[in-house]
Design a protein around this motif. Structure first.
Motif, PDB file in Angstrom:
ATOM      1  N   VAL A 193       0.862  -1.177   0.000  1.00 34.07           N
ATOM      2  CA  VAL A 193       0.000   0.000   0.000  1.00 34.07           C
ATOM      3  C   VAL A 193       0.898   1.226   0.000  1.00 34.07           C
ATOM      4  CG1 VAL A 193      -1.785   1.287   1.214  1.00 34.07           C
ATOM      5  CG2 VAL A 193      -1.815  -1.219   1.245  1.00 34.07           C
ATOM      6  N   ALA A 194       0.770   2.057  -1.014  1.00 33.28           N
ATOM      7  CA  ALA A 194       1.640   3.226  -1.154  1.00 33.28           C
ATOM      8  C   ALA A 194       1.524   4.126   0.071  1.00 33.28           C
ATOM      9  CB  ALA A 194       1.277   4.006  -2.418  1.00 33.28           C
ATOM     10  N   GLY A 195       2.678   4.535   0.589  1.00 33.75           N
ATOM     11  CA  GLY A 195       2.714   5.435   1.731  1.00 33.75           C
ATOM     12  C   GLY A 195       2.635   4.751   3.074  1.00 33.75           C
ATOM     13  N   ILE A 196       2.299   3.467   3.091  1.00 31.95           N
ATOM     14  CA  ILE A 196       2.168   2.726   4.349  1.00 31.95           C
ATOM     15  C   ILE A 196       3.171   1.595   4.420  1.00 31.95           C
ATOM     16  CG2 ILE A 196       0.641   1.307   5.769  1.00 31.95           C
ATOM     17  CD1 ILE A 196      -1.707   2.863   4.693  1.00 31.95           C
ATOM     18  N   GLY A 197       3.281   0.861   3.322  1.00 36.11           N
ATOM     19  CA  GLY A 197       4.102  -0.337   3.309  1.00 36.11           C
ATOM     20  C   GLY A 197       3.227  -1.553   3.073  1.00 36.11           C
ATOM     21  N   PRO A 198       3.811  -2.745   3.131  1.00 35.23           N
ATOM     22  CA  PRO A 198       3.022  -3.947   2.857  1.00 35.23           C
ATOM     23  C   PRO A 198       2.093  -4.323   4.009  1.00 35.23           C
ATOM     24  CG  PRO A 198       5.303  -4.519   3.359  1.00 35.23           C
ATOM     25  CD  PRO A 198       5.245  -3.029   3.296  1.00 35.23           C
ATOM     26  N   LEU A 199       0.882  -4.693   3.662  1.00 32.07           N
ATOM     27  CA  LEU A 199      -0.016  -5.331   4.623  1.00 32.07           C
ATOM     28  C   LEU A 199       0.369  -6.806   4.715  1.00 32.07           C
ATOM     29  CD1 LEU A 199      -3.442  -3.769   3.581  1.00 32.07           C
ATOM     30  CD2 LEU A 199      -1.858  -2.973   5.342  1.00 32.07           C
ATOM     31  N   ARG A 200       0.501  -7.317   5.934  1.00 33.72           N
ATOM     32  CA  ARG A 200       1.077  -8.648   6.147  1.00 33.72           C
ATOM     33  C   ARG A 200       0.051  -9.613   6.724  1.00 33.72           C
ATOM     34  NH1 ARG A 200       4.128  -7.300   9.897  1.00 33.72           N
ATOM     35  NH2 ARG A 200       3.380  -8.396  11.731  1.00 33.72           N
ATOM     36  N   VAL A 201      -0.014 -10.816   6.120  1.00 35.25           N
ATOM     37  CA  VAL A 201      -0.769 -11.936   6.674  1.00 35.25           C
ATOM     38  C   VAL A 201       0.148 -13.150   6.641  1.00 35.25           C
ATOM     39  CG1 VAL A 201      -2.799 -13.399   6.494  1.00 35.25           C
ATOM     40  CG2 VAL A 201      -2.958 -11.000   5.836  1.00 35.25           C
ATOM     41  N   ASP A 202       0.421 -13.741   7.794  1.00 39.43           N
ATOM     42  CA  ASP A 202       1.287 -14.916   7.898  1.00 39.43           C
ATOM     43  C   ASP A 202       0.514 -16.086   8.492  1.00 39.43           C
ATOM     44  OD1 ASP A 202       3.531 -13.749   6.851  1.00 39.43           O
ATOM     45  OD2 ASP A 202       4.375 -13.166   8.787  1.00 39.43           O
ATOM     46  N   PHE A 203       0.734 -17.269   7.922  1.00 38.61           N
ATOM     47  CA  PHE A 203       0.184 -18.514   8.449  1.00 38.61           C
ATOM     48  C   PHE A 203       1.365 -19.409   8.820  1.00 38.61           C
ATOM     49  CE2 PHE A 203      -2.808 -16.714   5.439  1.00 38.61           C
ATOM     50  CZ  PHE A 203      -4.007 -16.767   6.133  1.00 38.61           C
ATOM     51  N   ALA A 204       1.417 -19.826  10.083  1.00 40.12           N
ATOM     52  CA  ALA A 204       2.576 -20.575  10.566  1.00 40.12           C
ATOM     53  C   ALA A 204       2.123 -21.807  11.337  1.00 40.12           C
ATOM     54  CB  ALA A 204       3.450 -19.695  11.454  1.00 40.12           C
ATOM     55  N   TYR A 205       2.950 -22.861  11.256  1.00 44.56           N
ATOM     56  CA  TYR A 205       2.645 -24.124  11.930  1.00 44.56           C
ATOM     57  C   TYR A 205       3.882 -24.535  12.722  1.00 44.56           C
ATOM     58  CZ  TYR A 205       0.275 -28.559  12.679  1.00 44.56           C
ATOM     59  OH  TYR A 205      -0.371 -29.624  13.258  1.00 44.56           O
ATOM     60  N   PRO A 206       3.694 -25.019  13.947  1.00 46.05           N
ATOM     61  CA  PRO A 206       4.855 -25.458  14.727  1.00 46.05           C
ATOM     62  C   PRO A 206       5.534 -26.658  14.091  1.00 46.05           C
ATOM     63  CG  PRO A 206       2.809 -26.086  15.825  1.00 46.05           C
ATOM     64  CD  PRO A 206       2.421 -25.197  14.686  1.00 46.05           C
ATOM     65  N   VAL A 207       6.833 -26.594  13.963  1.00 46.55           N
ATOM     66  CA  VAL A 207       7.621 -27.696  13.415  1.00 46.55           C
ATOM     67  C   VAL A 207       8.190 -28.557  14.526  1.00 46.55           C
ATOM     68  CG1 VAL A 207       9.656 -28.297  12.043  1.00 46.55           C
ATOM     69  CG2 VAL A 207       8.193 -26.392  11.337  1.00 46.55           C
ATOM     70  N   LEU A 215      -2.209 -24.486  13.771  1.00 46.51           N
ATOM     71  CA  LEU A 215      -1.946 -23.375  12.868  1.00 46.51           C
ATOM     72  C   LEU A 215      -2.161 -22.034  13.570  1.00 46.51           C
ATOM     73  CD1 LEU A 215      -1.332 -22.588   9.868  1.00 46.51           C
ATOM     74  CD2 LEU A 215      -3.811 -22.463   9.561  1.00 46.51           C
ATOM     75  N   GLN A 216      -1.190 -21.114  13.393  1.00 41.36           N
ATOM     76  CA  GLN A 216      -1.295 -19.761  13.930  1.00 41.36           C
ATOM     77  C   GLN A 216      -1.312 -18.773  12.756  1.00 41.36           C
ATOM     78  OE1 GLN A 216      -1.035 -19.192  17.588  1.00 41.36           O
ATOM     79  NE2 GLN A 216      -1.500 -21.377  17.440  1.00 41.36           N
ATOM     80  N   PHE A 217      -2.011 -17.661  12.922  1.00 37.15           N
ATOM     81  CA  PHE A 217      -1.966 -16.646  11.881  1.00 37.15           C
ATOM     82  C   PHE A 217      -1.697 -15.286  12.503  1.00 37.15           C
ATOM     83  CE2 PHE A 217      -6.410 -16.399  13.140  1.00 37.15           C
ATOM     84  CZ  PHE A 217      -6.692 -15.043  13.075  1.00 37.15           C
ATOM     85  N   TYR A 218      -1.089 -14.393  11.690  1.00 35.08           N
ATOM     86  CA  TYR A 218      -0.676 -13.076  12.159  1.00 35.08           C
ATOM     87  C   TYR A 218      -1.014 -12.050  11.080  1.00 35.08           C
ATOM     88  CZ  TYR A 218       2.203 -16.301  14.888  1.00 35.08           C
ATOM     89  OH  TYR A 218       2.630 -17.347  15.665  1.00 35.08           O
ATOM     90  N   ILE A 219      -1.577 -10.927  11.498  1.00 38.08           N
ATOM     91  CA  ILE A 219      -1.937  -9.847  10.589  1.00 38.08           C
ATOM     92  C   ILE A 219      -1.286  -8.570  11.098  1.00 38.08           C
ATOM     93  CG2 ILE A 219      -3.809  -8.484   9.589  1.00 38.08           C
ATOM     94  CD1 ILE A 219      -5.642 -10.896   9.981  1.00 38.08           C
ATOM     95  N   GLY A 220      -0.649  -7.828  10.220  1.00 46.18           N
ATOM     96  CA  GLY A 220      -0.005  -6.584  10.634  1.00 46.18           C
ATOM     97  C   GLY A 220       0.346  -5.717   9.450  1.00 46.18           C
ATOM     98  N   ILE A 221       1.041  -4.616   9.721  1.00 49.45           N
ATOM     99  CA  ILE A 221       1.493  -3.673   8.702  1.00 49.45           C
ATOM    100  C   ILE A 221       3.008  -3.702   8.679  1.00 49.45           C
ATOM    101  CG2 ILE A 221       1.550  -1.262   7.986  1.00 49.45           C
ATOM    102  CD1 ILE A 221      -1.120  -0.875   9.373  1.00 49.45           C
ATOM    103  N   GLY A 222       3.578  -3.829   7.496  1.00 44.86           N
ATOM    104  CA  GLY A 222       5.026  -3.919   7.354  1.00 44.86           C
ATOM    105  C   GLY A 222       5.499  -5.354   7.343  1.00 44.86           C
ATOM    106  N   GLN A 223       6.716  -5.567   6.883  1.00 48.18           N
ATOM    107  CA  GLN A 223       7.288  -6.896   6.901  1.00 48.18           C
ATOM    108  C   GLN A 223       7.472  -7.373   8.344  1.00 48.18           C
ATOM    109  OE1 GLN A 223       7.662  -8.780   4.383  1.00 48.18           O
ATOM    110  NE2 GLN A 223       7.972  -7.539   2.561  1.00 48.18           N
ATOM    111  N   ALA A 224       7.600  -8.702   8.513  1.00 50.28           N
ATOM    112  CA  ALA A 224       7.797  -9.239   9.862  1.00 50.28           C
ATOM    113  C   ALA A 224       9.087  -8.712  10.474  1.00 50.28           C
ATOM    114  CB  ALA A 224       7.808 -10.770   9.816  1.00 50.28           C
ATOM    115  N   PHE A 225      10.087  -8.441   9.622  1.00 52.75           N
ATOM    116  CA  PHE A 225      11.338  -7.806  10.073  1.00 52.75           C
ATOM    117  C   PHE A 225      12.035  -7.188   8.871  1.00 52.75           C
ATOM    118  CE2 PHE A 225      12.303 -12.274   9.260  1.00 52.75           C
ATOM    119  CZ  PHE A 225      13.393 -12.206   8.424  1.00 52.75           C
TER     120      PHE A 225
END
Length: 607
Positions: A575-589, A597-607
């Protein structure tokens, strides 16, 4: 820049007459929409040069339904445009012909302009490549740190781009030598068409060597004039250098009080050999309110807000009030934070900010609860656009309950923090690296143990291919508490692993060290994360990741440390001016969890 070069295309008098005729007759000559067939050929030109010519042509880029009058005007402008492209490529004896239905465009009588044009044929013969027979810039300052362009030398290909670079280098060399009024006084450039060479002599007029005078404010501002001068820190009396001017402007922008800052020299220096500067600034709105939110399946919703005043007392002082409320809808109780920070710019020097901090926080985590209050005073020094450091001291009182029971900790603590940021973007880096290090020595009061906490966060980014559509990203986080035993350390100083900021696929702070039937934070911590980011479109990206974390009761992790890992994939939408909108789906290894399954929603890269 003047060239003694013949143009082997149509005569310029005819071009001027044709253009004038078009201007005078265009309102009276009827036109019709057409769809002309246009083609450009360049015998003897390289593929790259041909593409440049095609991209520069107004005729080839014209609307398919352009009328005949407009197409003729575009063809006339192409003579000059295409010759300039050839000059830029080092071809100073070109031939350009543009035929409209077989007739040379430059020879079409303005009063007899065609009503319709069906075919355009552009032929460009570049001619030979020219090389420098002489390449001089005089005079040149002694002991200059500016290098002459490598291409501006006898025997090298001669292009107008190299000539421009050479002139710019001469100006920069004299300005960096303390001559702000340096200019290009004369240029003698002659082409020898028999030898295919270019004779280039540039003469610089350095002007007087000057020192910095005073800084004056040209526009009204809510920030006091004295404060503007103090923050800018223009080094009055020092020999002029363009980097010092840029640094003064950067200091003013860094305060956040101004939306635009321009520093320009006065037209005439002072009789004492100094040069005054004029500052033109535009104030930002004095107040700003921000809001943010993040959602994860285990932690629930986290809401953050901040309110900021950019010019509290008229000296660009920045007051920031922050609140955080987290755990809404999560597995733990709600916790939050309130913090107040006041920054005073240029308190001890133009690059030093004094700040005061006070905050209160309530933490209700998986393995402990804590209520803490702290305050302190510190100094922030900015060394460059990439590097800054902070140091200070304060107090901290904590009432905590964890696997070791309910206890109170009191500290007088110092801190030293440094950050070095060489990323090409703070929100979506594709190259560079980032390092953040923090040392917190603490002195216990009323029976609390002394010690040292160490934190390190390092990140690196590498783009694959010229377009950076694939990016490798890595992160390492290190933590250690040296000195006190595990049971005599506040849980707010210890380390847990799990969650969006460390190991995805596991609940937030789910991994610690076992203490009986419970868990406590560790004195040693290490988390490693790797991501492969690939662009699907200009806006949408797909990310694959793997995280692993270690926690130990000792100050440093080892092969026997508690560990867990997680993996998954995510989507990013820019999104211009904000950065990437982030959705992550993760599973414990690995790690013995049954969270799924866990999911995460945020603004910007994870790091």
């Amino acid at each position: 820049m003047f060239f003694k070069l013949p143009l082997r295309s149509a005569p310029q008098r005819v071009l001027r007459a044709a253009a004038l005729g078009l201007c005078l007759t265009a309102p009276f000559v009827p036109t019709a929409g057409i769809s002309a067939e246009a083609q450009l050929t360049a015998p003897g030109a390289s593929e790259a040069l041909t593409q440049r010519l095609q991209g520069a042509s107004s005729v080839l880029g014209a609307d398919p339904q352009i009328d005949a009058q407009e197409l003729l005007a575009a063809a006339l402008s192409d003579y000059r445009t295409l010759v300039q492209v050839l000059y830029d490529a080092g071809h100073f004896a070109p031939q350009v012909t543009i035929r409209l239905d077989g007739q040379e465009a430059a020879r079409i009588e303005p009063l007899n302009a065609p009503r319709q044009i069906n075919q355009v044929r552009i032929t460009v013969i570049p001619g030979p490549s020219f090389r420098f027979s002489r390449a001089e810039i005089t005079p040149w300052p002694s002991n200059s740190d500016v290098q002459r362009p490598a291409g501006f030398a006898v025997g090298q290909p001669a292009t107008t781009g190299v000539l421009r670079d050479a002139g710019a280098a001469g100006l920069l060399a004299w300005r960096r030598a303390g001559h702000p009024k340096a200019r290009l006084a004369h240029q003698a450039i002659t082409a020898n068409h028999r030898a295919n060479t270019l004779d280039a002599r540039l003469t610089m007029a350095p002007g007087a060597k000057l020192r910095f005078g005073t800084l004056r404010l040209a526009t009204p501002s809510a920030v006091r004039t004295e404060a503007v001068q103090r923050i800018a820190g223009l080094p009055t009396g020092a020999v002029y250098h363009p980097d010092l001017v840029a640094k003064s402007a950067t200091r003013l922008r860094r305060t956040g009080a101004f939306s635009s800052v321009t520093l320009r020299p006065k037209d005439q220096p002072n009789p004492d050999g100094t040069l005054d500067y004029i500052a033109t600034v535009e104030d930002m709105p004095p107040r700003r309110l921000t809001f943010g939110a993040q959602l994860s399946s285990s932690d629930g919703i986290e809401i953050t807000t901040s309110w900021m005043h950019r010019n509290l007392f008229g000296g660009a002082e920045k007051l920031r009030f922050e609140t955080r409320l987290s755990g809404l809808g999560g597995s733990n109780d709600i916790d939050g934070r309130i913090a107040l920070r006041l920054d005073q710019p240029a308190t001890l020097g133009p690059d030093d900010n004094l700040f005061y901090l006070i905050e209160a926080e309530r933490l209700d985590e998986e393995h402990y609860t804590a209520t803490q209050a702290r305050g302190g005073i510190g100094l922030r020094r900015v060394y460059s656009d990439q590097l800054f450091a902070e140091a200070g001291f304060g107090f901290n009182t904590i009432l905590a309950e964890d696997a070791f029971g309910k206890r109170r900790f009191k500290y007088v603590a110092g801190f030293l923090r440094a950050e070095y940021d060489r990323r090409n973007s703070r929100v979506d880096a594709t190259s560079g690296y980032f390092i953040n290090a923090r040392l917190t020595p603490f002195l216990g009061i009323d029976g609390t143990d002394d010690g040292l906490q160490v934190k390190l966060d390092g990140r690196i980014y590498h783009g694959l291919g010229g377009s950076d559509r694939l990016v490798l990203a890595g992160r390492a986080q290190l933590g250690s508490v040296i000195g006190p035993s595990l049971g005599n350390t506040s849980p707010t100083l210890l380390f847990f692993s799990g969650g969006a900021g460390s190991v995805r696929g596991h609940e937030y702070q789910s991994l610690g060290v076992p203490v009986g039937a419970n868990s406590a934070g560790g004195r040693g911590y290490l988390a490693l994360s790797g991501e492969l980011r690939g662009k699907i479109t200009d806006k949408l990206s797909l990310v694959g990741f793997f995280d692993i974390g270690y926690v130990d009761s000792d100050a440093f992790v080892s092969s026997t440390s508690q560990s867990h890992s997680g993996a998954g994939f995510g989507l990013r939408y820019d999104v211009a001016g904000i950065g990437p909108l982030r959705v992550d789906f993760a599973y414990p290894v690995d790690g013995g969890t049954e969270d799924g399954l866990q999911f995460y929603i945020g603004i910007g890269q994870a790091f």
